[in-house]
Design an enzyme around this catalytic site. Sequence first.
Site, short mmCIF file in Angstrom:
data_model
loop_
_atom_site.label_atom_id
_atom_site.label_comp_id
_atom_site.label_asym_id
_atom_site.label_seq_id
_atom_site.Cartn_x
_atom_site.Cartn_y
_atom_site.Cartn_z
N ASP A 195 41.29 38.51 47.82
CA ASP A 195 41.87 39.72 47.23
C ASP A 195 42.33 40.70 48.30
O ASP A 195 41.69 40.89 49.34
CB ASP A 195 40.84 40.42 46.34
CG ASP A 195 40.76 39.80 44.96
OD1 ASP A 195 41.33 38.72 44.75
OD2 ASP A 195 40.12 40.41 44.08
N ARG A 244 45.82 33.85 38.68
CA ARG A 244 45.93 34.56 39.95
C ARG A 244 45.99 33.59 41.14
O ARG A 244 45.09 33.55 41.98
CB ARG A 244 44.78 35.55 40.14
CG ARG A 244 44.68 36.58 39.05
CD ARG A 244 43.63 37.64 39.34
NE ARG A 244 43.54 38.60 38.25
CZ ARG A 244 42.72 39.65 38.25
NH1 ARG A 244 41.94 39.88 39.30
NH2 ARG A 244 42.69 40.47 37.22
#
Length: 522
Positions: A195, A244
């Site tokens: 992330d 994602r």
Amino acid sequence: MRQPVTRRLQAALATLALAAAAGGIVLTAPEASAAAGSATGYATQNGGTTGGAGGQTVRATTGTAIHTALCGRASAATPIVIEVEGTINHGNTSKVSGGSCNTADGVIELKQISNVTIVGVGGGAVFDQIGIHIRESSNIIVQNVTVKNVKKSGSPTSNGGDAIGMESGVRNVWVDHTTLEASGGESEGYDGLFDMKADTRYVTLSYSILRNSGRGGLVGSSESDVSNGFVTYHHNLYENIDSRAPLLRGGVGHMFNNHYVRLNSSGINSRAGARAKVENNYFEDSKDVLGTFYTDAAGYWQADGNTLDNVTWSSPGKDNNPAGPDMKSTTTVSIPYAYSPDAADCVPDVVSRTAGAGKGLKVSDGNCTAQPPTEPTPGPTDPTPGPTDPTPGPTDPTPPSGANLSIGAGSDGSSKASGTSFGHLRDGDLNTYWSPAGSTGHASIKWDSATAVSSVVIREAAGSAGSIRAWRLLDADAGTVLASGDGAGTISFPRTTLRKITFEIVSSTGSPRIAEYETYAG
């Protein structure tokens, strides 16, 4: 009185030596290079990424020893290579204090530091249920390690549930030949594997495995967090990931030669004005591998040379815009660095032989052949934050063709500095300007009726060139992001019909001054 450099280095090494017995570190001779191979992709921009090249090399077998090595340096920017072997977990990772570090319990904390390499050696390095957190840092390399089962809920927790997480002004990170894995999704306590948020830029993830997770990773934590970007993903295996892969909000992403297997709900999710170049990847047994998903804030993509093997697509809807089944491009993306992509049909084979920790750091030669890494090219050890790649906001001041639509339009925005005017944005006079009251602010051009616009030119006033750093361009009618980037200049985006377009200065140096805010239809 300041100590001479030699004495300060001796003191730092003495600190490390005293800590060695208890902390699990071993000093070795300085090395000429920090890690095998050289950084690739966007990590080569903005001054390059060399990690701890040329610094002291330290062997660590505990998380506390990693922190001790960081804290024992002469300064927070002193280069260091930390070779890690064994299992790093909560039981052996404690906070260590010092003037060159800012660490914490229960997480590998790379905070407010630069010029560091963490590389797995020997029998391997496994970070078990403990994440690697990079914050307010630059020039970092993480190579040849496994990070697994990091949780944000349940017990134990670490790093907000991210295997590797970056945030708050991070610059130049190369993560290479890693294995990042979870054992489920959010309901089982896990978050993202890789992330980035809060102004993180110039990152490359290469030759890595991401698997068994609900979330592969994101760039931008929300639709308003679009100051991130310039991220390269290449020769990675994404396996059994729900979504994602990655989620890209704003900014630019380059995905090439990745092998995607069992993307269960969605894959590359470009949204909120993001622009993704997706080329020569192999998508297999997956659903909705590219598009804008779960939002009406559109993103864009350029798709070339990809192979789709048993890929299914959902129907378009208000919050669902899959790129397939035809995978037509919706934008073009210019890549500033050199690279040699493999043909898509050999990607499963070459990725299986190169990706992940413990693979001998083998890389592809661009012809579908795995080979040992080349030696890194010497380069700077402390890149100064500040983008050098202008995409998607190039600095070429030459206006697009056609009339400047701002002449005769209206204008408004946020609080302005004393003596400046919004009218100066659209008067055709480079000697007048608008300036925000602080270092950030926004200005808009508006029309009485809907107007088609496809490019904007932001011209800074004399004496303030280079002041504008991160920015966003917004369709003020819809509240969506048309583009984002760094530096004033020409901004191109898909032709949009609107009544008001807003240029938002997200960050700047000095006092930003816009002499002209030009708009063009084509």
